[in-house]
Enzyme design. Structure first.
Site, PDB file in Angstrom:
ATOM      1  N   HIS A   3       5.360  -9.458  -2.541  1.00 11.53           N
ATOM      2  CA  HIS A   3       3.942  -8.674  -2.684  1.00 11.53           C
ATOM      3  C   HIS A   3       4.015  -7.709  -1.561  1.00 11.53           C
ATOM      4  O   HIS A   3       3.707  -8.226  -0.326  1.00 11.53           O
ATOM      5  CB  HIS A   3       2.919  -9.680  -2.708  1.00 11.53           C
ATOM      6  CG  HIS A   3       1.502  -9.308  -2.731  1.00 11.53           C
ATOM      7  ND1 HIS A   3       1.309  -8.600  -3.868  1.00 11.53           N
ATOM      8  CD2 HIS A   3       0.625  -8.980  -1.915  1.00 11.53           C
ATOM      9  CE1 HIS A   3       0.034  -8.123  -3.830  1.00 11.53           C
ATOM     10  NE2 HIS A   3      -0.399  -8.234  -2.537  1.00 11.53           N
ATOM     11  N   ASP A  12       1.913  -4.741   0.106  1.00  6.26           N
ATOM     12  CA  ASP A  12       0.517  -4.054   0.048  1.00  6.26           C
ATOM     13  C   ASP A  12       0.899  -2.659   0.245  1.00  6.26           C
ATOM     14  O   ASP A  12       1.410  -2.342   1.458  1.00  6.26           O
ATOM     15  CB  ASP A  12      -0.640  -4.797   0.912  1.00  6.26           C
ATOM     16  CG  ASP A  12      -0.784  -6.097   0.371  1.00  6.26           C
ATOM     17  OD1 ASP A  12      -1.521  -6.211  -0.728  1.00  6.26           O
ATOM     18  OD2 ASP A  12      -0.925  -7.249   1.216  1.00  6.26           O
ATOM     19  N   ASP A  43      -2.978 -10.313  -6.682  1.00  8.01           N
ATOM     20  CA  ASP A  43      -3.842 -10.198  -5.497  1.00  8.01           C
ATOM     21  C   ASP A  43      -5.058  -9.273  -5.660  1.00  8.01           C
ATOM     22  O   ASP A  43      -5.668  -9.072  -4.400  1.00  8.01           O
ATOM     23  CB  ASP A  43      -2.920  -9.602  -4.279  1.00  8.01           C
ATOM     24  CG  ASP A  43      -3.505  -9.881  -3.238  1.00  8.01           C
ATOM     25  OD1 ASP A  43      -4.177 -11.157  -2.967  1.00  8.01           O
ATOM     26  OD2 ASP A  43      -3.424  -9.238  -1.939  1.00  8.01           O
ATOM     27  N   HIS A  60      -5.316  -2.181  -3.847  1.00  6.06           N
ATOM     28  CA  HIS A  60      -6.225  -3.239  -3.601  1.00  6.06           C
ATOM     29  C   HIS A  60      -6.720  -3.489  -2.268  1.00  6.06           C
ATOM     30  O   HIS A  60      -7.305  -4.512  -1.924  1.00  6.06           O
ATOM     31  CB  HIS A  60      -6.050  -4.354  -4.462  1.00  6.06           C
ATOM     32  CG  HIS A  60      -4.722  -5.166  -3.667  1.00  6.06           C
ATOM     33  ND1 HIS A  60      -3.535  -5.217  -4.339  1.00  6.06           N
ATOM     34  CD2 HIS A  60      -4.442  -5.997  -2.773  1.00  6.06           C
ATOM     35  CE1 HIS A  60      -2.771  -5.899  -4.049  1.00  6.06           C
ATOM     36  NE2 HIS A  60      -3.023  -6.517  -2.879  1.00  6.06           N
TER      37      HIS A  60
HETATM   38 ZN   LIG Z   1      -2.256  -7.622  -1.709  1.00  2.00          ZN
END
Ligand SMILES: [Zn+2]
Length: 993
Positions: A262, A264, A374, A578
């Protein structure tokens, strides 16, 4: 028999930690290390390789915050190691307790080809297996000294979050930089012991299997000679083959492991660092796929793929090769893993358009699984958008973070506002960083709410955010867990294969209707106001740019700016990531976002201006362009007219102080404190405000959540409030009233005006508070059990009461351009030009039940950006008494899309390209087709939650009408007269004759 369980378990831990794990690399020699510190921002690979490095020794400090250092390591494999497996162990100064979020490296060969990433739990580079002895080793490491922002204790304000304020003191000490022998047998023994020890710890203490594992582990430990682990590891492993070969029970839970990282797209690092994080992780994963034939890795966010392609072609070549094997899988079909609460209708749609198109264009892969592990809650408009994009499944685990209520399903159908149902899975492992530990897998099985009816769940497996993705240890564990008694059975597979099995075994899953509200992170609807405003402005400008450029192209043959719009859309979509749009990134990210949004606005205004001038011709007669979908001031939506507006507001002094604003629709009284004490709907003959209460009331709360400062507002913030009722000035300003107040270190100026049946409030705040929450309140004389908030392609209802814990938990929620409350026959809308957070409560006073709408204006958290929201902000809101939902929709567009006045020829009038005969049907996009065919694309939806029968009239010759999906691919025959179900979304392609 005596119970020696704890004794054996403690023995296993100590022997593993102190003797067996250290024996994985039994022999080592140091490498020569030299370093060159790049003077500023990251440099191209060639430049880093060519630089002249200086010697540096392990233990030396290196790494200014956000710096890049190029290490060169050289050495020779000792001759006596011939025949053995040798690795370089390269420790940049990692903290293994934190698998990402710190320094990282990417290893290159001298020719510039990437080898793999270096991460806290992935510090090895294979040199040879077997080696001949005497080989020269030379490797280069592009090392990033990213600071730890979220440390121990967490959520402490830091100035490390922006290169401009981070200072230059080095953050890391170089660790071990060695060549070492890798003893595979010992490493396999470690994997055996970890898998069995972790499984044992999860089994019932009075179960037979647990004790069988205990005895087998004890025999294995007995077989280890602590003075010769390497010589006895094989014998120890032999003691474990029996318990490792005992198969899973027939009812075992089935886990689809999906290799994942994951990442970001920006968060505690700037966008430019994500470009490198993705390259490092992708390098690790292509290397692991070559070593491990069963392993499958999924990577989401087309933007991250595009970054690799653009910035790291040598990594991209490996990714393309791995995708062809079917084991490096594009996931998600969105441009980024965006927020889904705040993006507007079209932007949410374009996330899918651009994400899916990238994977289709590059690989011919059209995946149907939406991957949002997420994201901070899911708006109820999303199911329809997913379906209209040609996808059909959704994965997230985030709702497990809710603090109040436990979601009742892990596999279910999610029904959106229009009735579309999407097959949805929440991995019960409750993480997107699964490490294949026994604890995680046992939790997944125990936690799985749908057991009895379903048996499959998915586990996203690997370290994200600079952890480097899946490790060889996780793969080794999964191999042992494929079919092991006492454990869920683990199989590597792509998300699509998991979903196919999950759907097949669960033909009638339960249904959840409405939004998937995350009972946490509610302040992400407010933090970093300028980022949110930038998003809203950009969305509105993109609508106008497409509309007017398409109109100019059809009317005048002007060129349509395909590439420019494509690029700007992708920029805006990236910033809906996000942690950007929600305001939860470091100062650097938001500083850059503000600049980017300014550039986007300038470019879009340029496109709009060029198109409108082409349409207006030359002259000096003012033409008014209306970019909204509905007619206003006699100008049709999407058209332009010359108008001689007759608008009046009577302004007079009020008895008892203050002023009265009045026109033919509305009479508003503003008292001497600058508060609105009456808003009388002259048409309905009805007061809008709750008796004895004042609207336009600014309220200031302390706001120091227990954790996650930029993300969270905790319910107790409401316990303390200061009403800002003291005015420094209440005066006339043209045909409006100006109110000035000061409080704390801040000041606010508001200008209140009437615009038809609307009370407009322009609020300018010079904000210098810390850990405060500023709200703007409107107590309304409306009895309403529920209220509507605009969402994508429609609206969603929430309760005004708190009967249940589910309703009470929604004490801060998201709207787009409006919220609306009503009694049968009469309602009130509050529209905004750039705010999202709000709360709506009910009270009972002398006159009965009333409803208070409060808009969230500003917060001032200090983590991760210690200066969050400091400075000047401007917001526009409007109170619309007597509004229906249809009025709320229309006024929401109007406040976001001011008319534009352009001088042109006297005869110029611009007919809209498309006219719709029912105001319930709202056109959300008019554009030329992305395939550059010149076809006109029109997208529209039913906006009020009812049925509509509408006819669309194009004002240009149309040869054929085709219904399409969001990607403008044909789905069937289209029609210009059609019936729409509540909130139904339609896209038509109009081929020009
Ligand atoms: Zn995230």
């Amino acid at each position: 028999m005596h119970d020696d369980r704890k004794l054996v378990e403690a023995r296993l831990k100590r022997v593993l930690d102190e003797r067996i794990r250290p024996a994985v690399h039994p022999d080592s020699v140091p490498l020569e290390v030299a370093v060159w510190h790049a003077p500023g921002e990251p440099v191209p690979v060639g430049e880093g390789l060519a630089a002249a490095p200086e010697p540096i020794a392990p233990g030396a400090a290196w790494g200014a915050p956000w710096g890049t250092s190029w290490f060169t390591v050289t050495g020779a494999v000792p001759a006596e190691w011939a025949g053995r497996t040798v690795e370089a162990l390269l420790d940049l100064g990692f903290d293994e307790n934190m698998p990402g979020f710190q320094c990282e490296g990417l290893v290159y060969r001298p020719d510039g080809s990437p080898v793999k990433g270096l991460n806290p739990r992935n510090q090895w580079v294979r040199v040879g297996s077997p080696v001949e002895g005497g080989e020269r080793v030379r490797l280069h490491i592009e090392a990033a000294s990213n600071p730890v922002i979220l440390g121990v204790p967490p959520f402490q304000p830091t100035h490390l979050g922006d290169k401009e304020t981070a200072g230059a003191a080095p953050l890391y000490r170089l660790g071990r930089m060695d060549l070492a022998v890798f003893d595979e047998t010992v490493w396999q023994l470690v994997m055996d012991l970890e898998v069995l020890g972790e499984l044992m710890a999860e089994l019932p203490a009075d179960g037979t299997r647990r004790w069988e594992l205990l005895r087998a582990l004890e025999r294995a430990l007995d077989a280890v000679d602590l003075q010769d682990v390497n010589g006895t590891a094989a014998a120890a492993r032999a003691e474990l083959t029996g318990v490792l070969s005992s198969p899973a029970v027939p009812s075992a839970h089935r886990i689809s492991a999906v290799g994942h990282a994951h990442i970001d797209s920006a968060w505690l690092w700037p966008l430019r660092e994500t470009v490198r994080k993705v390259a490092r992780t992708a390098s690790n994963m292509t290397a692991l796929l070559e070593d491990e034939p069963d392993f499958v890795f999924a990577m989401s966010q087309a933007q991250q793929w595009a970054w690799i392609k653009e910035h790291r072609p040598e990594v991209w070549a490996k990714v393309v090769k791995a995708v062809a094997t079917g084991r490096f899988v594009p996931a998600g079909g969105m441009w980024v893993e965006s927020d889904t609460n705040m993006p507007g209708s079209e932007a949410m749609a374009r996330q899918f358009v651009h994400g899916k198109r990238f994977f289709i264009d590059e690989f011919g892969i059209d995946n149907e699984e939406v991957w949002l592990p997420d994201t901070f809650g899911f708006a109820a408009g999303l199911p329809q958008i997913i379906k209209a994009a040609g996808s059909k499944r959704l994965l997230t685990q985030k709702i497990s973070w809710s603090r109040t209520n436990t979601f009742p399903h892990h596999t279910f159908l999610w029904e959106g506002i229009d009735g579309t149902r999407i097959f949805t899975h929440f991995p019960p492992v409750d993480t997107y960083n699964c490490s294949m530990s026994g604890r995680e897998l046992a939790h997944a099985e125990r936690n799985f709410k749908d057991k009895g009816s379903a048996r499959h769940s998915l586990a996203p497996t690997g370290w994200g955010d600079g952890g480097g993705g899946t490790t060889r240890e996780m793969v080794a564990k999964a191999a042992r867990l494929r079919d092991l008694e006492g454990s869920p059975a683990v199989t590597w597979e792509p998300p699509a294969d998991f979903f196919a099995k999950a759907e097949a075994e669960y033909p009638n899953p339960p249904v959840w209707v409405g939004e998937l509200y995350l009972e946490l992170h509610r302040a992400t609807l407010t933090s970093q106001a300028k980022t949110k405003q930038g998003n809203r402005r950009s969305e509105s400008l993109l609508r106008e740019a497409e509309l007017w450029a398409a109109t100019a192209a059809v009317r005048t043959g002007a060129p349509y700016p395909y590439e420019q719009l494509d690029r700007i859309w992708k920029t805006v979509l990236l910033h809906q990531f996000h942690d950007i749009l929600p305001g939860s990134s470091i100062a650097w990210v938001h500083r850059e976002a503000r600049r980017t949004y300014e550039a986007v606005a300038a470019e879009l205004n340029g496109i709009i201006d060029t198109a409108q001038r082409a349409l207006a011709g030359t002259g000096d007669r003012e033409l008014v362009f209306n970019g909204a979908p509905h007619a206003r001031h006699g100008v049709p939506g999407g058209g332009a007219r010359s108008v001689s507006g007759v608008r009046w507001t009577e302004v007079r002094e009020r008895d008892g102080g203050g002023f009265v604003l009045e026109n033919d629709l509305l009479r508003v009284e503003i008292d001497a404190r600058g508060l609105v004490v009456s808003a009388y709907d002259l048409t309905a003959g009805r007061e809008t405000l709750a008796a004895g209460q004042a609207a336009n009331l600014l309220q200031l709360h302390p706001d120091f959540p227990n954790q996650w400062d930029a993300w969270d507002v905790d319910e107790f913030y409401r316990n303390t409030v200061t009403d800002l009722v003291t005015a420094d000035e209440v005066s006339l300003d043209g045909d409006g009233v100006r109110v000035r107040r000061s409080f704390g270190s801040s000041s606010v100026t508001q200008v209140l005006t009437l615009d038809g049946g609307r009370l407009d409030i322009l609020t300018e705040v010079d904000w210098h508070e810390t850990e405060k929450f500023l709200k703007l309140a409107f107590p309304l004389d409306v009895r309403a059990d529920r209220y509507a908030s605009e969402s994508q392609y429609g609206h969603t209802f929430r309760a005004t009461h708190t009967n249940t814990s589910w309703e009470a938990a929604k004490f801060e929620a998201c709207n787009h351009r409006f919220v609306h409350v009503e009694e049968p026959g009469w309602g009130v809308a509050l529209v905004n030009d750039s705010t999202y957070g709000h709360d709506i409560t009910r009270a009972v006073g002398g006159s009965g039940t009333t409803t208070t709408v409060r808009v969230s204006l500003l917060r001032a958290p200090r983590f991760p950006d210690p200066e969050t929201d400091q400075g000047v902000h401007r917001f526009r809101h409007a109170l619309v008494p007597g509004a229906t939902i249809g009025d709320a929709v229309r006024e929401g567009y109007f406040i976001n899309l001011p008319v534009r006045q352009v001088p042109g020829t006297a005869s110029a009038e611009v007919e809209p390209l498309i006219t719709v005969d029912d105001d319930a049907v709202v056109v959300t996009a008019v554009k030329l087709a992305d395939d550059e065919s010149g076809d006109v694309i029109v997208r529209f939806h039913e906006s009020r939650g009812g049925r509509a029968r509408a006819t669309l009239t194009p004002s240009f010759p149309v040869a054929e009408v085709v219904a399409t999906d969001l990607l403008e691919r044909p789905t069937g025959e289209g029609a210009l007269t059609l019936s729409l179900r509540p909130f139904e979304l339609v896209t038509l392609r109009l081929k020009r004759a």
